[in-house]
Design a protein around this motif. Structure first.
Motif, PDB file in Angstrom:
ATOM      1  N   ARG A 164       2.989   0.952  -5.002  1.00  0.00           N
ATOM      2  CA  ARG A 164       1.904   1.359  -5.911  1.00  0.00           C
ATOM      3  C   ARG A 164       1.574   0.239  -6.886  1.00  0.00           C
ATOM      4  O   ARG A 164       0.405  -0.085  -7.109  1.00  0.00           O
ATOM      5  CB  ARG A 164       2.325   2.622  -6.662  1.00  0.00           C
ATOM      6  CG  ARG A 164       1.310   3.141  -7.653  1.00  0.00           C
ATOM      7  CD  ARG A 164       1.891   4.285  -8.456  1.00  0.00           C
ATOM      8  NE  ARG A 164       0.914   4.896  -9.351  1.00  0.00           N
ATOM      9  CZ  ARG A 164       1.223   5.840 -10.242  1.00  0.00           C
ATOM     10  NH1 ARG A 164       2.470   6.274 -10.341  1.00  0.00           N
ATOM     11  NH2 ARG A 164       0.264   6.333 -11.026  1.00  0.00           N
ATOM     12  N   GLU A 165       2.600  -0.367  -7.468  1.00  0.00           N
ATOM     13  CA  GLU A 165       2.366  -1.454  -8.419  1.00  0.00           C
ATOM     14  C   GLU A 165       1.727  -2.660  -7.734  1.00  0.00           C
ATOM     15  O   GLU A 165       0.864  -3.336  -8.325  1.00  0.00           O
ATOM     16  CB  GLU A 165       3.685  -1.845  -9.084  1.00  0.00           C
ATOM     17  CG  GLU A 165       4.266  -0.756  -9.982  1.00  0.00           C
ATOM     18  CD  GLU A 165       5.640  -1.102 -10.509  1.00  0.00           C
ATOM     19  OE1 GLU A 165       6.204  -2.116 -10.027  1.00  0.00           O
ATOM     20  OE2 GLU A 165       6.159  -0.373 -11.382  1.00  0.00           O
ATOM     21  N   ALA A 166       2.149  -2.945  -6.482  1.00  0.00           N
ATOM     22  CA  ALA A 166       1.566  -4.072  -5.764  1.00  0.00           C
ATOM     23  C   ALA A 166       0.090  -3.827  -5.458  1.00  0.00           C
ATOM     24  O   ALA A 166      -0.745  -4.737  -5.567  1.00  0.00           O
ATOM     25  CB  ALA A 166       2.340  -4.313  -4.475  1.00  0.00           C
ATOM     26  N   ALA A 167      -0.252  -2.578  -5.092  1.00  0.00           N
ATOM     27  CA  ALA A 167      -1.653  -2.263  -4.802  1.00  0.00           C
ATOM     28  C   ALA A 167      -2.515  -2.391  -6.050  1.00  0.00           C
ATOM     29  O   ALA A 167      -3.639  -2.915  -6.006  1.00  0.00           O
ATOM     30  CB  ALA A 167      -1.757  -0.849  -4.222  1.00  0.00           C
ATOM     31  N   ILE A 168      -2.012  -1.931  -7.185  1.00  0.00           N
ATOM     32  CA  ILE A 168      -2.761  -2.038  -8.436  1.00  0.00           C
ATOM     33  C   ILE A 168      -2.929  -3.497  -8.824  1.00  0.00           C
ATOM     34  O   ILE A 168      -3.988  -3.921  -9.311  1.00  0.00           O
ATOM     35  CB  ILE A 168      -2.052  -1.232  -9.551  1.00  0.00           C
ATOM     36  CG1 ILE A 168      -2.048   0.260  -9.201  1.00  0.00           C
ATOM     37  CG2 ILE A 168      -2.726  -1.453 -10.898  1.00  0.00           C
ATOM     38  CD1 ILE A 168      -1.256   1.109 -10.179  1.00  0.00           C
ATOM     39  N   ALA A 169      -1.877  -4.302  -8.606  1.00  0.00           N
ATOM     40  CA  ALA A 169      -1.964  -5.725  -8.939  1.00  0.00           C
ATOM     41  C   ALA A 169      -3.004  -6.439  -8.084  1.00  0.00           C
ATOM     42  O   ALA A 169      -3.618  -7.423  -8.524  1.00  0.00           O
ATOM     43  CB  ALA A 169      -0.596  -6.380  -8.769  1.00  0.00           C
ATOM     44  N   GLU A 170      -3.233  -5.952  -6.867  1.00  0.00           N
ATOM     45  CA  GLU A 170      -4.239  -6.557  -5.991  1.00  0.00           C
ATOM     46  C   GLU A 170      -5.656  -6.063  -6.279  1.00  0.00           C
ATOM     47  O   GLU A 170      -6.594  -6.461  -5.605  1.00  0.00           O
ATOM     48  CB  GLU A 170      -3.881  -6.269  -4.533  1.00  0.00           C
ATOM     49  CG  GLU A 170      -2.593  -6.945  -4.076  1.00  0.00           C
ATOM     50  CD  GLU A 170      -2.209  -6.538  -2.670  1.00  0.00           C
ATOM     51  OE1 GLU A 170      -2.959  -5.720  -2.076  1.00  0.00           O
ATOM     52  OE2 GLU A 170      -1.171  -7.020  -2.175  1.00  0.00           O
ATOM     53  N   GLY A 171      -5.785  -5.184  -7.256  1.00  0.00           N
ATOM     54  CA  GLY A 171      -7.105  -4.685  -7.615  1.00  0.00           C
ATOM     55  C   GLY A 171      -7.501  -3.411  -6.921  1.00  0.00           C
ATOM     56  O   GLY A 171      -8.639  -2.938  -7.078  1.00  0.00           O
TER      57      GLY A 171
END
Length: 224
Positions: A164-171
């Protein structure tokens, strides 16, 4: 109390209970010495609830016997014990590696509570007082109370949160900000692989690392 304060206390007791009055010079001197010996470490009054006059007045009202210095000393010991029982030691500001300074600060804090100079700290909590002056700058620098290195170490143990955090970091939109219409996971909860057998019974309900595509589309629509 000092000798003059003990003399004032004895005069106050004599006004409330004349039976305690001594008239002879030797009797007065002996009485003063006895009371000062037992009440030397008892304060006359403190800022947090102790007043020797209140203790004397309560004894005169509740007991038919003349008050003795030990009665006052025992009330003071009860007062000290009650304050220390309600006190929880706040974290000292001294360096924990300096055991002598750490212990000295704890002793000073407990003694101040015991003698009534400060109120007891009755609730143990994470932040016992004002925050550290550099906390705002540190949070602004790392962006979170969990440093990035610690997040990386925790990632294998919470893969759903890491994804989830990685997806948010990718926009990408936060898929967990909306409920899942496929597996009916609530908002904030990860999606689950729900499998149902031919008889209608659930065969699996394991959490998914990644959310269902329909949930991602729903979150994207909500963000737009």
């Amino acid at each position: 109390m000092e000798r003059r304060e003990v003399a004032a206390v004895l005069a106050y007791i004599g006004r409330l209970d004349p039976r305690t009055i001594r008239t002879g010079t030797n009797e007065v001197r002996d009485q003063l010495v006895q009371w000062h010996e037992l009440l030397g470490d008892v304060p006359l009054a403190t800022e947090h609830g102790w007043d020797v006059r209140e203790a004397i007045r309560a004894h005169v009202l509740d007991s038919p016997y003349p008050i003795l210095p030990v009665d006052v000393a025992r009330k003071w010991r009860v007062y000290r014990r009650d304050r220390l029982d309600r006190h929880t030691d706040p974290t000292p500001s001294a360096d924990p590696d300096d055991s002598a300074s750490w212990r000295a600060e704890l002793l000073r804090s407990r003694n101040a509570v015991a003698v009534g100079r400060v109120a007891p700290s009755t609730h143990r909590q994470i932040a016992s007082g004002a925050p550290q002056p550099d906390i705002e700058a540190r949070l602004a620098a790392i962006g979170s109370c969990i440093p990035p290195t610690v997040r990386a170490e925790l990632a294998p143990y919470r893969p759903a949160r890491a994804a989830r955090e990685a997806a948010i970091a990718e926009g990408q939109p936060d898929a967990l900000s909306v409920p899942c219409q496929w597996c009916h996971a609530a908002q904030g909860e990860p999606c689950r692989n729900r499998r149902v057998g031919l008889d209608g019974r659930a065969l699996g309900n394991a959490p998914r690392v990644t959310p269902h595509p329909t949930r991602v589309d729903h979150a994207r629509q909500e963000a737009a």
